[in-house]
Design a protein around this motif. Structure first.
Motif, short mmCIF file in Angstrom:
data_model
loop_
_atom_site.label_atom_id
_atom_site.label_comp_id
_atom_site.label_asym_id
_atom_site.label_seq_id
_atom_site.Cartn_x
_atom_site.Cartn_y
_atom_site.Cartn_z
N MET A 1 63.78 49.78 140.38
CA MET A 1 64.33 50.12 139.06
C MET A 1 64.00 51.59 138.75
N PRO A 2 64.91 52.51 139.02
CA PRO A 2 64.64 53.93 138.78
C PRO A 2 64.42 54.22 137.30
N PHE A 3 63.57 55.22 137.03
CA PHE A 3 63.34 55.59 135.64
C PHE A 3 62.90 57.03 135.55
N GLU A 4 62.99 57.58 134.35
CA GLU A 4 62.52 58.94 134.08
C GLU A 4 61.92 59.00 132.69
N ILE A 5 60.89 59.81 132.56
CA ILE A 5 60.21 60.04 131.29
C ILE A 5 60.22 61.54 131.06
N GLU A 6 60.81 61.98 129.96
CA GLU A 6 61.00 63.40 129.74
C GLU A 6 60.43 63.82 128.38
N PHE A 7 59.55 64.81 128.40
CA PHE A 7 58.96 65.36 127.19
C PHE A 7 59.70 66.66 126.86
N LEU A 8 60.32 66.70 125.70
CA LEU A 8 61.12 67.87 125.33
C LEU A 8 60.31 68.81 124.44
N PRO A 9 60.58 70.11 124.50
CA PRO A 9 59.88 71.07 123.64
C PRO A 9 60.26 70.87 122.18
N VAL A 10 59.31 71.07 121.30
CA VAL A 10 59.55 70.85 119.87
C VAL A 10 59.45 72.14 119.06
N GLY A 11 59.49 73.29 119.73
CA GLY A 11 59.41 74.56 119.00
C GLY A 11 58.00 75.12 119.02
N GLU A 12 57.60 75.73 117.92
CA GLU A 12 56.33 76.45 117.89
C GLU A 12 55.14 75.57 117.58
N GLY A 13 55.35 74.35 117.14
CA GLY A 13 54.23 73.48 116.78
C GLY A 13 54.05 72.35 117.77
N ASN A 14 52.90 71.68 117.67
CA ASN A 14 52.69 70.47 118.46
C ASN A 14 53.61 69.37 117.93
N ASP B 1 55.98 65.48 119.32
CA ASP B 1 56.50 64.65 120.40
C ASP B 1 58.00 64.44 120.24
N ALA B 2 58.70 64.56 121.36
CA ALA B 2 60.10 64.17 121.46
C ALA B 2 60.27 63.70 122.90
N ILE B 3 60.31 62.40 123.09
CA ILE B 3 60.25 61.81 124.43
C ILE B 3 61.51 61.00 124.68
N CYS B 4 62.15 61.29 125.80
CA CYS B 4 63.33 60.52 126.22
C CYS B 4 62.97 59.74 127.48
N VAL B 5 63.19 58.44 127.41
CA VAL B 5 62.94 57.56 128.55
C VAL B 5 64.25 56.91 128.94
N ARG B 6 64.52 56.90 130.23
CA ARG B 6 65.71 56.21 130.72
C ARG B 6 65.32 55.40 131.95
N TYR B 7 65.72 54.14 131.97
CA TYR B 7 65.40 53.30 133.10
C TYR B 7 66.55 52.33 133.35
N SER B 8 66.62 51.87 134.58
CA SER B 8 67.67 50.94 134.96
C SER B 8 67.11 49.54 135.07
N THR B 9 67.87 48.58 134.62
CA THR B 9 67.45 47.18 134.72
C THR B 9 68.05 46.49 135.94
N ASN B 10 69.09 47.10 136.50
CA ASN B 10 69.75 46.46 137.65
C ASN B 10 70.14 47.45 138.74
N GLY B 11 69.66 48.68 138.62
CA GLY B 11 69.98 49.69 139.63
C GLY B 11 71.16 50.55 139.28
N SER B 12 71.94 50.14 138.27
CA SER B 12 73.13 50.93 137.92
C SER B 12 73.23 51.20 136.42
N ASP B 13 73.03 50.16 135.59
CA ASP B 13 73.10 50.35 134.15
C ASP B 13 71.75 50.84 133.62
N PHE B 14 71.81 51.86 132.73
CA PHE B 14 70.59 52.47 132.24
C PHE B 14 70.35 52.15 130.77
N VAL B 15 69.10 51.99 130.43
CA VAL B 15 68.65 51.82 129.06
C VAL B 15 68.08 53.15 128.59
#
Length: 362
Positions: free
Chosen positions: A1-14, A16-30
């Motif tokens: 089940m492929p997946f990715e976890i991505e932390f995006l920059p939020v500008g000058e301050g601390n 969180d902006a996190i994008c997660v994408r994963y597949s449940t069957n190898g093709s369709d992604f959540v």
């Protein structure tokens, strides 16, 4: 089940902006989005999803871990640009009846509901936007499922007990004025002296991570902690949770019999020394391993400009601990138009990235 976890920059301050994408069957992604930084970060999240996730119209899960502006601010923009299957966030005014007694007769039920909405105006506005768009809003407490993720903290009872202690909420019982200005000044002075002693007792080669640090905010301690096993890899997203929340999360994971050695962990609260203790790290990172052994990755979202020596020292100590447990440590901070990665096992390695986001792809 492929997946990715991505932390995006939020500008000058601390933040969180996190994008997660994963597949449940190898093709369709959540698509699973966790927080969206400041107000201006929302468009960054929208643009990233459209560019790298094949221009979807739909996000499966949108999670607000807690209503601090560096996590909540951009969520409305994300909500306005996509159809959202489920918005998960905890709204204190929904529990006004359960916590009314904690305010010791200062409010009627309706008065407390109104006061709590006024205390969290951005969260209330997000609620209105979601309802106008027909988006389902659900609470998120320990034991709840959000797609592949299990919520490990906060426990609902602890969240309810915490509402009256939030800095943003109306005064419940303690009358701060009764302390007197001189008493408060004296307390502040003592805290400053203790911090100064701590500062000068530390060196760049030694950081004294405390077992009983000054507490992080009560609101941070109610952050939604999420855990998943995706593609046989254990992932822990901690938001701004502190020792209370992280210990609670470990206990819930053990109770549910789902806890296992982590492969990815988010360093909580942008590396603040208040949010972890040696025992918390031991619970989640496990035993020390031989140098060179790699068990997983950890990630910290932090801007270099906002770091004090205290916090950066804490990150260094945590890097040593995590490296000893077989974890590489990656910290992004944005300076000007470039994004730098600090990647640590034993020593820090500076790597310039060509993209504006730090990508951790499995």
């Amino acid at each position: 089940m492929p997946f990715e976890i991505e932390f995006l920059p939020v500008g000058e301050g601390n933040g969180d902006a996190i994008c997660v994408r994963y597949s449940t069957n190898g093709s369709d992604f959540v698509i699973h989005v966790v927080d969206a930084g400041y107000v201006n970060t929302g468009q960054t999240v929208v643009d990233h999803i459209k560019k790298y996730y094949d221009e979807p119209d739909f996000i499966d899960h949108l999670v607000v871990t807690h209503p601090d502006r560096d996590h909540l601010g951009g969520v409305k923009t994300v909500l306005e640009n996509f159809d959202v299957g489920s918005l998960r966030m905890n709204r204190p005014w929904l529990y006004a009846e359960q916590v009314l007694d904690n305010f010791h007769g200062r409010y009627t039920l309706q008065g407390l509901e109104n006061a709590l909405r006024e205390a969290f105006p951005v969260l209330a506005e997000l609620e209105r936007t979601a309802l106008q768009r027909g988006v389902k809003i659900d609470e998120a407490f320990a034991g709840h499922d959000i797609g592949a993720f299990k919520v490990l903290a906060p426990l609902k009872d602890r969240y309810l007990a915490s509402i009256s202690e939030f800095d943003q909420t109306p005064t419940s019982y303690q009358d701060v004025q009764s302390q007197g200005i001189l008493a408060m000044a004296s307390q502040a002075g003592r805290r400053f002296v203790e911090k100064a002693k701590q500062f000068f007792s530390e060196t760049w080669n030694e950081e004294k991570l405390e077992e009983n640090p000054d507490p992080t905010s009560t609101l941070n301690e109610t952050s939604i902690v999420q855990y998943a096993i995706i593609d046989d890899r254990a992932v822990l997203l901690t938001a701004d949770s502190g020792p209370i929340g992280l210990n609670e999360a470990a206990g819930v994971a053990e109770y549910l019999n789902i806890k296992r050695p982590l492969n990815f962990i988010q360093i909580p609260h942008h590396g603040s020394r208040r949010n972890v203790t040696p025992s918390v790290l031991d619970q989640w990172l496990g035993e020390m391993v031989e140098q060179g052994t790699h068990r997983g990755s950890s990630f910290c979202s932090v801007t270099f400009e906002n770091q004090t020596m205290f916090s950066f020292q804490c990150l260094k100590a945590r890097t040593k601990k995590m490296a000893g447990s077989g974890f590489s440590v990656q910290i992004w901070h944005k300076i000007g138009t470039t994004t730098n990665i600090i990647s640590g096992k034993v020593l820090f390695l500076f790597v310039k990235m060509e993209t504006d986001s730090a990508l951790l792809r499995e």
